[in-house]
Design a protein around this motif. Structure first.
Motif, short mmCIF file in Angstrom:
data_model
loop_
_atom_site.label_atom_id
_atom_site.label_comp_id
_atom_site.label_asym_id
_atom_site.label_seq_id
_atom_site.Cartn_x
_atom_site.Cartn_y
_atom_site.Cartn_z
N UNK A 46 0.82 -1.20 0.10
CA UNK A 46 0.04 0.18 -0.13
C UNK A 46 0.89 1.19 -0.12
N UNK A 47 0.44 2.42 0.03
CA UNK A 47 1.02 3.64 -0.04
C UNK A 47 1.83 3.82 1.02
N UNK A 48 1.90 3.29 2.22
CA UNK A 48 2.75 3.32 3.31
C UNK A 48 3.88 2.11 3.39
N UNK A 49 3.88 1.31 2.19
CA UNK A 49 4.78 0.15 1.91
C UNK A 49 4.41 -1.16 2.72
N UNK A 50 3.21 -1.03 3.12
CA UNK A 50 2.81 -2.61 3.65
C UNK A 50 2.20 -3.59 2.79
N UNK A 51 2.62 -4.69 2.75
CA UNK A 51 2.20 -5.84 1.90
C UNK A 51 1.04 -6.39 2.52
#
Lengths: 622, 177
Positions: A46-51
């Motif tokens: 996601x936009x925060x880098x969380x898969x």
């Protein structure tokens, strides 16, 4: 679209377009979406880098819906409307749901699948899952920069027909084109096998948040052949949390806790379980709604003692799967660990002991299923390259049977049969002039119908009236590559096609799905007709492209008149797709499909012949 | 060579029509055929192709299942030769064989009642050995002597053995869970 308009019939089609495809791991605890980029499978963030997207859906009083991280906090503050682990309810009735007493939800015991009453009305688990899928779809389309042409969604290998159908329905609701439902352990094997170019017998031990699967696969010459699968569709990491939760209640002398406290303690239990993977002991400190504080310490040894029976529960499926495959533990060359719950040291130890070897953990057990699904999705979408010359052969996990006299089950399709599979069964009438007949289909291994899962009741109608025993009704059960059952019936002596009325025992009817789709579209403020037209246009383009490709390759199989008929149908469909009437596009899609039916049959014959020819050459080389 | 969904399984897999079988050749042909017809190859294509693929893949799976297992293969060979092994009607077995069956069954029943897993496993192994001996005779009857009546008789006996093996499997499963 311009590409298709300039292609003349008979000319070779445009260079192959890359189709956007994704693999989705719709998990009990977390869900992921992955794709193949530059030949490499990657999980999308996601936009925060969380898969990882927590599989939590929060229905808010203001009518909005939060999914994932944003909904996590609501678990403790608004437990009734923050749905977690919804996968446990897919295709299940209320009586099948475990830990109902400590669940904060307002269950509605609807006929068939259980429903949840939320602040936004009564929701089916299918709708809740669709919310998770929509977020993953948006994430994938934003990341890939276009509409997805298709997805592969993974399901536990031990999921029955009702659970699989529910998953597919959720995808339909989320507007996804499902290329295949893929079994989770098989997906993991693809990710591992292609990575290591392995050959031999492999076991996949997959303990997720709510499900346990054990699959035995044989890898040879690029074929992944599932030999057997077993498991427990209601056993997972959640149960380990639950044991710890009960232990905390007991130790802290908490009488039945409020829903909010229960959720706080459950979240704490999961946190503590994860801590104990690396530490010998962990603190349990929670402030309850009353202001009272729970302050305990739990050691790994205590945790292992209280969950011993759960670890043991995974042993029987391992033994059964091996027996069905006709193998001993020492014949297994490698054991792949999948699912976050396999990080627990007691699990690793017990698996190592059973197979007498250290399990493989070099791929991230949380991501491996999504990665395998992405690899398969890429190939199924039509982006197959020469090096993708591999094949998956999977099996049906549970036997299919019919109810016979006295409530007994008669097996029609045995478990671990390679898919797709079909079996025909003949029935006859018991009364003179009988024109209808009821058939009850169940899934499971037990002798009594009441111990198996009811899948559907079929009513055969339109049987021509005859004397008792004269009618011969042939019912064909077909299980497709997704593990889904369909039924067709024909009266043999008269050739009358009997109509089959399906009443799924746990699933949603087509009307219910259509209703939910309409509702969803209304909410989005979208125009139903525009959406229907766009869908038919995409389908039309897909069909024209595939047909032209086939003509370029095997056009010689048609004589001039046949060829002219196909060309005409293509031209008519092209014209219709430029119009604005989705029904007309659909009509011409069907017409082209009919016009090419015989062509498809001849091409298939040619493929089979070439397979045999290739095989004979192999034999000579041996 | 004309190929259609009606052709017999030996032709479909490019194998000689006899009981003795090259298992590696069968498996190789199975993989090659599925590589061409499996629904995964047609997932992005129109419905007509998908339907055709499912029919073919179903047929190839059925053929593989039929030819791989010796008992199923023998029954299929008899069926192709127009011999009904008489599975429903012809149950007139020799008294010695029926006697033997009863003894086996009693042994299984006793072990099950006493919960003796080891004894059940042992019986399973002995039955397997027994079955292997009968299969050798079956090959003689089918491939060398062409004695279809004798083959049908052995098939019926093997079915008893297989049924008993399933009962042991079920007993073991029940004891484990």
């Amino acid at each position: 679209m311009a590409l298709l308009q300039i292609a003349e019939p008979g000319m070779s089609t445009e260079p192959h377009r890359h189709r956007l495809a994704a693999g989705i791991d719709l998990g009990t605890t977390n869900s992921l979406v992955a794709t193949v980029r530059n030949g490499l499978a990657v999980c999308l963030a996601d936009e925060k880098g969380r898969t990882m997207l927590p599989s939590v859906v929060h229905y808010r009083a203001d009518g909005s819906i939060e999914v994932g991280q944003a909904a996590l906090a609501a678990q403790a503050t608004d437990p009734r409307n923050a749905i977690v682990s919804v996968k446990r309810f897919m295709g299940r009735g209320l009586k099948d749901v475990t830990h109902v007493e400590s669940s904060p939800y307002d269950f509605v015991d609807a006929p068939g699948m259980v429903r949840l009453r939320t602040v936004q009305g009564i929701k089916s688990p299918v709708e809740v899952s669709a919310e998770i899928l929509k977020v993953l779809r948006t994430r994938a389309e934003a990341s890939l920069g276009g509409e997805l042409s298709g997805v592969v969604i993974t399901v536990p290998a031990y999921f029955d027909d009702a659970q699989r159908q529910a998953t597919k329905d959720a995808a339909t609701l989320a507007g996804l084109n499902v290329l295949r439902l893929l079994n989770e352990p098989t997906a993991a094997a693809v990710a591992y096998g292609l990575d290591n170019a392995s050959e031999g017998i492999y076991a996949v031990y997959d303990l997720g948040g709510g499900t346990f699967d054990l699959s035995i696969l044989k890898l040879s010459r690029g074929v992944f052949e599932v030999l057997s699968t077993n498991g427990d569709a209601a056993l997972g990491g959640d149960d380990f949390d639950h044991r710890l939760f009960c232990w905390i209640l007991d130790q802290a002398h908490i009488e039945p806790p409020s829903s909010e406290d229960a959720r706080r303690l459950q979240m704490k239990a999961r946190e503590v379980k994860e801590l104990l993977t690396a530490s010998e002991e962990a603190p349990v400190r929670v402030r309850l709604g009353s202001g009272e504080e729970v302050n305990l310490t739990v050691t790994r040894q205590q945790f292992e003692d209280m969950t011993q029976h759960l670890v043991r529960k995974t042993l029987a499926p391992m033994r059964k799967a091996l027996r069905d495959a006709g193998l001993a533990p020492e014949e297994v060359k490698g054991v792949v660990m999948v699912g976050g719950a396999t990080r627990m040291p007691q699990i690793q130890r017990s698996v190592a002991e059973f197979f007498d070897q250290e399990p493989l953990t070099n791929l991230d057990p949380d991501k491996v299923v999504a990665l395998g699904a992405a690899i398969q999705a890429n190939v199924l979408a039509g982006n197959r390259k020469d090096e993708d010359d591999w094949l998956l052969l999977d099996v049906i996990p549970l036997s299919l049977g019919l109810e016979t006299m006295g409530g007994l089950t008669e097996k029609v399709i045995p478990r671990n049969s390679t898919l797709p599979i079909a079996r025909a069964q003949e029935f006859t009438t018991v009364k003179d002039g009988q024109t209808a007949m009821a058939v009850h289909v169940v899934q499971g291994e037990r002798e009594l119908v009441s111990d198996c899962r009811s899948l559907a009741r079929f009513e055969l109608r339109g049987i021509p009236p005859m004397v008792a025993g004269a009618a011969r009704i042939r019912v064909t059960f077909q299980v497709d590559a997704d593990g889904l059952l369909s039924v067709a019936a024909r009266e043999m002596s008269s050739g009358v096609e009997a109509s089959v009325l399906v009443k799924p025992s746990y699933g949603l009817t087509d009307e219910e799905i259509a209703g939910m789709l309409r509702e969803g579209v209304d909410h989005a403020g979208d125009d139903m007709l525009a959406r229907a037209l766009r869908e038919q246009q995409v389908e039309a383009d897909r069909l024209v492209e595939a047909t032209e490709h086939a003509l370029a390759q095997d056009g010689d199989l048609l004589d001039a008149a046949e060829r002219a008929a196909v060309d005409q149908a293509i031209a008519a469909l092209r014209a219709a797709r430029e119009g604005s009437d989705h029904r007309k596009v659909k009509q011409h899609i069907d017409a082209l499909a009919r016009a090419t039916d015989e062509f498809a049959a001849r091409r298939m014959d040619r493929s089979v012949r070439s397979a045999l020819a290739g095989h004979k050459v192999d034999e000579i080389e041996l | 060579m004309s190929i259609d969904l009606q052709q017999d399984f030996f032709t479909l897999f490019g194998l000689p029509r006899r009981f003795e079988l090259d298992e590696r050749a069968l498996e190789a042909a199975f993989h090659d055929l599925q590589t061409e017809v499996h629904p995964d190859r047609y997932a992005h294509l129109p419905e007509a192709d998908k339907r055709r693929s499912m029919q073919w893949a179903t047929r190839v799976n059925e053929g593989f299942r039929t030819l791989r297992k010796p008992l199923a293969r023998a029954m299929y060979l008899l069926e192709l030769a127009g011999v009904d092994a008489g599975l429903e009607t012809n149950t007139a077995m020799s008294p010695e064989f029926l006697m033997e069956q009863m003894e086996w069954r009693e042994a299984v029943e006793e072990a099950r009642a006493a919960g003796e897993v080891d004894e059940l496993e042992h019986l399973h192994q002995r039955l397997r050995q027994h079955g292997r001996e009968m299969l050798a005779g079956l090959q003689q009857a089918l491939d060398q002597q062409g004695d279809l009546e004798a083959a049908a008789e052995t098939v019926r006996r093997l079915m008893f053995v297989e049924k008993l093996q399933h009962e042991i499997d079920d007993a073991l499963e029940a004891l484990e869970s």
